[in-house]
Design an enzyme around this catalytic site. Structure first.
Site, short mmCIF file in Angstrom:
data_model
loop_
_atom_site.label_atom_id
_atom_site.label_comp_id
_atom_site.label_asym_id
_atom_site.label_seq_id
_atom_site.Cartn_x
_atom_site.Cartn_y
_atom_site.Cartn_z
N SER A 313 0.81 -1.20 0.00
CA SER A 313 0.00 0.00 0.00
C SER A 313 0.85 1.27 0.00
CB SER A 313 -0.96 -0.05 1.20
OG SER A 313 -1.93 0.93 1.12
N ASP A 324 10.23 5.31 -10.27
CA ASP A 324 9.86 5.90 -11.56
C ASP A 324 10.63 7.19 -11.84
OD1 ASP A 324 8.13 3.87 -12.06
OD2 ASP A 324 6.31 5.08 -12.08
N LYS A 338 -0.62 -4.41 -3.11
CA LYS A 338 -1.92 -3.83 -2.77
C LYS A 338 -2.03 -2.45 -3.42
CE LYS A 338 -5.01 -2.18 0.69
NZ LYS A 338 -5.03 -0.86 0.04
#
Length: 478
Positions: A313, A324, A338
């Site tokens: 999460s 990224d 998740k």
């Protein structure tokens, strides 16, 4: 305690992923609901009436309705949940990091509650309880036979009330009673230290209400101790997640201003959003920017982020954003997966609905749901290889998990997990001392941490020879 339960206990300590939550405290649902299906509602009313009139003994009407609501929500996905009075109180305690109890971190050993660590400054700490102590009785109740959750509930209670614990201290081979007065405990979700000159370790165990403030405070302490840091390890292993704003703030601490941290997409308008590295996306209403005290050097310091199967999460949001934007090297094991957002809508002063309202996406548009973050560098848990990794459950292993499209059940992973479990159970049955628990995170024996430091120093890293990327789900348009 059976070998099977012993192994399961080790796995559970770090494998359960909590929900990523945003809070919307509102009494009323949306007004634009479609008409209710009349025939099904009549059936529901008929069943309610039959249970009331025909069941073998009287039943409470309110409990019947609450159970019906809970059943309806539990059929959606593993993270949606109806909170009754008791569970809502426990949920709020979990997000605030505050509860009333004695102040110990615990696990299970041979059917008894083992004190992993007393929380500094807590009643248990002041009473002299130590790591490794075993709790054999709680008041008049023997611990043997209780689950960990049952033991926790017996030790918690109202402020200023007393609980008597019977302690067995192995090193002294004696048992003794300790009476402790319960009080409010504040759980610190951030730990950190300068490991050696120029290199620091910062661990986040959960994203709670106070996590960002504690994160800033700990970084200030680290930089005060060593102003010339050359590398930082951000440890998110076994971090089950928590509050979205915390994940955005922690990411923003290391990223350029205004770059995207995470986006969300769902059925309703408010679930379609982009969260950026800007104070307006994480600071509390009326508050100041909690990150403004941090040194500028934090934006460029070389970083490694450690993750494992228990990272879920909010911790996956942080790892995905830093990966990224090529801000950090992600090392460890593929994360839990998740990738859904839960919103808590208050139904009454004491009840609420936690419901999945969106999927979240990393800045490059990746959905992490049921896949997770794949590290740049795969690591084993120990120098000897992985001990417990194959046993840990992930989002894709959960019944009714949210899918991104058609997916194939990973039979090979399920088989590997059962084979690993059987092997551990056999080894434990043969020799209880043959299976050692993993070293404490942040210790000198922490193998992944040592590899992270090698990465920062430009030294050789012992990469896993067995870990491979698990299958991704098919992507569908949103």
């Amino acid at each position: 305690m059976s070998a099977k339960l012993k192994v399961a206990g080790w796995v559970a300590l770090g494998a359960v992923a909590g929900a990523l939550t945003t809070m919307q405290l509102q009494a009323n649902a949306r007004s634009s609901l479609s008409p209710l299906p009349l025939e099904e509602m009549q059936q529901l009313a008929a069943v309610f009436g039959m249970v009331k009139s025909d069941y073998v003994e009287p039943v409470d009407e309110k409990k019947l309705i609450n159970d019906a609501i809970a059943g309806m929500v539990s059929g959606l996905d593993p993270h949606s949940q109806f909170f009754d009075k008791k569970s809502f109180k426990e949920f709020r305690e979990g997000t605030t990091g505050r509860f009333v109890g004695v102040g110990i971190e615990i696990g299970m050993e041979d059917g008894l509650v083992k004190i992993v660590s007393p929380i500094e400054g807590s009643p248990a700490f002041r009473a002299g309880l130590k790591s490794g102590d075993l709790i054999t009785r709680i008041d008049e109740t023997a611990v043997k036979g209780l689950t960990l959750d049952q033991a926790v509930k017996r030790m918690r209670g109202e402020p200023a009330t007393k609980v008597q614990l019977t302690i067995f201290r192995k090193l002294e081979n004696r048992s003794f009673p300790v009476t402790i007065t319960r009080e409010e405990i504040k759980v610190v979700s951030v730990r950190g230290k300068v490991i050696e000159p120029g290199y620091a370790w910062l661990r986040l165990s959960q994203f709670q209400d106070r996590t960002v403030d504690d994160f800033v405070k700990k970084l200030e302490e680290i930089y005060k101790q060593d102003p010339k840091l050359k590398g930082l390890v951000l440890d998110l292993r076994n971090d089950p997640g928590g509050l979205l704003e915390g994940a955005v703030a922690v990411s923003a601490a290391f990223l350029p201003k205004d770059v995207e941290v995470v986006s969300t997409n769902g059925q309703i308008a408010e679930s379609k959003a982009s969260f950026k590295a800007n104070p307006e996306y994480y600071q509390r209403r009326g508050g100041s920017d909690p990150l403004k005290k941090l040194p500028d050097a934090l934006k460029s310091i070389p970083m490694v982020v450690l993750v494992n199967e228990g990272s879920a999460s909010a911790s996956e949001i942080v790892a995905g954003a830093l990966q990224d934007h090529k801000r950090a090297v992600i090392m460890g094991a593929q994360t839990f997966g998740k990738g859904s957002v839960q919103t808590v809508r208050q139904l009454s002063p004491e009840t609420a609905l936690k419901i999945t309202t969106a999927r979240y996406y990393t800045p490059s548009g990746r959905s992490i749901q049921a896949k997770g973050i794949v590290p740049d560098v795969m690591l084993d848990e120990t120098a000897e290889g992985n001990v417990f990794a194959a046993l840990r459950m992930r989002e894709a292993d959960l019944e009714k998990h949210l899918q991104n499209g058609p997916e194939d059940k990973d039979e090979a992973r399920a088989k590997a997990r059962e084979e690993a479990r059987a092997k551990l159970e056999a080894e434990y049955a043969k020799n209880k001392d043959s299976i050692k628990p993993l070293p404490e995170f942040g210790s000198a024996e922490d193998f992944p941490l040592q590899q992270a430091l090698n990465q920062l120093k430009g030294k050789p890293v012992v990469v896993s020879k067995t870990a491979t990327e698990r299958k991704a789900e098919a992507k569908t348009g949103e």
